[in-house]
Every structure is written in structure tokens, then in C-alpha cells.
Design a protein around this motif. Structure first.
Motif, short mmCIF file in Angstrom:
data_model
loop_
_atom_site.label_atom_id
_atom_site.label_comp_id
_atom_site.label_asym_id
_atom_site.label_seq_id
_atom_site.Cartn_x
_atom_site.Cartn_y
_atom_site.Cartn_z
N GLU A 157 -5.07 -9.48 -1.73
CA GLU A 157 -3.44 -9.57 -2.17
C GLU A 157 -2.56 -10.42 -2.53
OE1 GLU A 157 -1.50 -7.69 -4.04
OE2 GLU A 157 -2.75 -5.16 -3.40
N CYS A 191 1.17 -10.41 -0.85
CA CYS A 191 0.91 -10.34 0.50
C CYS A 191 0.61 -11.37 1.23
CB CYS A 191 0.83 -8.84 0.81
SG CYS A 191 1.23 -7.39 0.34
N CYS A 202 1.86 -6.42 4.22
CA CYS A 202 0.71 -6.61 3.98
C CYS A 202 -0.03 -6.20 5.35
CB CYS A 202 -0.28 -6.40 3.29
SG CYS A 202 -0.22 -6.52 1.20
N HIS A 255 0.67 1.21 -0.92
CA HIS A 255 -0.53 1.41 0.27
C HIS A 255 -0.47 2.82 -0.15
CE1 HIS A 255 0.41 -2.11 1.67
NE2 HIS A 255 1.75 -2.40 1.55
N HIS A 273 -6.27 -1.50 1.72
CA HIS A 273 -5.95 -3.31 2.83
C HIS A 273 -6.87 -3.09 3.41
CE1 HIS A 273 -2.43 -3.20 -0.61
NE2 HIS A 273 -2.98 -4.45 -0.87
#
Length: 249
Positions: free
Chosen positions: A60, A63, A114, A139, A180
Motif C-alpha cells: 500500500e 500509506c 494504514c 479498510h 492490510h
């Protein structure tokens, strides 16, 4: 009680100390005319602290860029002189069986960069919790509760905050993000208002306590729990120190 839920992978980064408002005495159930006491103290770690893990956010990049450098897990939040943050300190025994109205003000968990902020949160049963997403990515927050309903919900940046609450005491609920895998944190739910979460300086305060003898427990997701007993008199302030060590030592 599970050793704590730390989320080596998923950090709820910051430690949160719940505010104690001017109306706390009535909210905490102190009887009229009863002069309350308090307990203050510090949490430390004996010996060399284990190193906090580095979080790999390669999957990601948006992030990873928000942190501007390596991101370290908040599983072990240490301060000067080996003080320890993200420790929940609370009364585990000694309170009378009575109902405590939850605070009207909600608490907040944000998904930012994140990670969960805060990494460890303590809340009263039936108190409103708002879950935010400040990231430009989706998320899926998932509290893995045992004594409360377990749920998971997806949330994009443009969605409204998720409003929820927990009806039953549970110390503590591990929280993860199903998108995540490094995002982890804890939520502790209490039937009473006598609890605190330490910051990096390791300090805590339990206020507006009716006179009595109490068992005070300190909980950390990695290092487990410590219990101490203390008697608090009318208008008396007692001090406690909790010193964790590596499990097995």
C-alpha cells in the motif's frame, strides 16, 4: 484474560488516556457526601526492551508515503527510563456491584497511514465509538470479540464514520484490518469508569474512587498482566508502580 492483544503487526499507534470530566464523580457513581480518593502511578519495564518490529507497507504505497520513513509498530511504546505506554491500568476487583452510566461523549479510532490510532483504546460499556478512515484507500475493520458480537465492515475515505458500542466487559478485543494484515490494535471494554491507558511516559491516574480496598491490574498486549492490591481512604491519594519484564523471566 488474554495477554494482550497487541497486534505486533497492526498498530493502533497512539496511546489514549480517557478524559475525566468535571462530572466524573457523579458518572463514576460516587455517593453524595462520600469524599473520594485517587490512585496515581507509573508503568515501567525491567531490563532491555525488545525491539519494536518494522512494518512493511509495500503493498500500500500511498500509506507508506504518508510516514516519510520507516514505520515502527506501537506494540512496544517505550519512553525515557524504560517507561511503558499502551498499558491499560484498571480496577479488576473491589468495586460494589452497581450500574455506571456511560459517558455521553464518543471515543474515536482513526485509520490513518494504514495504522489504527490509537493502538490501544479503553472504553466504557455502551459508550459510543466512532471509527474513521482518513486514508485514500479502503479498510475493513474487524474486532475479534469473544463476549461481544464480532463484526467486520469495509470503509472507504468518503464514507461516514462507523458508529458502534460494546455491551459487555472484555479485556481486550483484538482489532484487525482484513485488507492490510499489519494493522492491529486493541479495544478494552469496562463495566465501570475506573481505567486509564498509559502514554509513552508510563503515567496513569484513577480518580474519584470511593474508599475501599481494590485490586489494580496493569495489562500489556505482549508482557501480560500484573496485579496489586491497595486500600484507598477518604480524600486519600495512593501511588503504585508496575514493572513488567519479559514473559518467562
Amino acid at each position: 484474560m488474554k495477554p494482550c492483544i497487541a497486534l505486533a503487526a497492526l498498530p493502533l499507534c497512539c496511546a489514549v488516556t480517557l478524559p475525566c470530566s468535571a462530572s466524573a464523580a457523579s458518572r463514576q457513581g460516587s455517593s453524595p457526601g462520600v469524599r473520594s480518593g485517587s490512585i496515581t502511578g507509573i508503568v515501567t519495564f525491567n531490563g532491555p526492551l525488545p525491539r519494536s518490529a518494522r512494518i512493511d507497507m509495500a503493498q500500500e504505497p500511498v500509506c507508506a508515503q504518508m510516514h516519510g520513513g520507516p514505520t515502527i509498530s506501537s506494540m512496544i511504546l517505550a519512553g525515557p527510563n524504560n517507561t511503558l505506554g499502551n498499558v491499560i491500568v484498571y480496577i479488576s476487583r473491589g468495586l460494589n456491584q452497581q450500574h455506571y452510566d456511560p459517558p455521553k461523549e464518543p471515543l474515536v479510532i482513526d485509520q490513518k497511514g494504514c495504522i489504527f490510532e490509537p493502538h490501544v483504546l479503553a472504553i466504557q460499556a455502551h459508550q459510543k465509538l466512532l471509527v474513521l478512515n482518513s486514508d485514500p484507500t479502503m479498510h475493513n475493520i474487524h474486532p475479534l470479540a469473544e463476549y461481544n458480537p464480532s463484526w467486520n465492515r469495509s470503509q472507504t475515505e468518503t464514507m461516514s464514520p462507523i458508529e458502534t458500542s460494546f455491551a459487555h466487559e472484555e479485556i481486550a478485543i483484538r482489532v484487525k484490518c482484513n485488507v492490510h494484515p499489519w494493522m492491529k490494535g486493541y479495544i478494552a471494554v469496562f463495566a465501570h469508569p475506573y481505567f486509564a491507558v498509559t502514554g509513552r511516559e508510563g503515567r496513569f491516574e484513577l480518580k474519584n474512587l470511593p474508599p475501599g480496598t481494590y485490586t489494580i491490574t496493569a495489562w500489556h498486549e505482549t508482557f501480560g498482566t500484573i496485579e496489586k492490591q491497595v486500600t484507598v481512604g477518604s480524600e486519600e491519594s495512593k501511588k503504585l508502580e508496575f514493572a513488567f519484564r519479559t514473559l518467562g523471566d
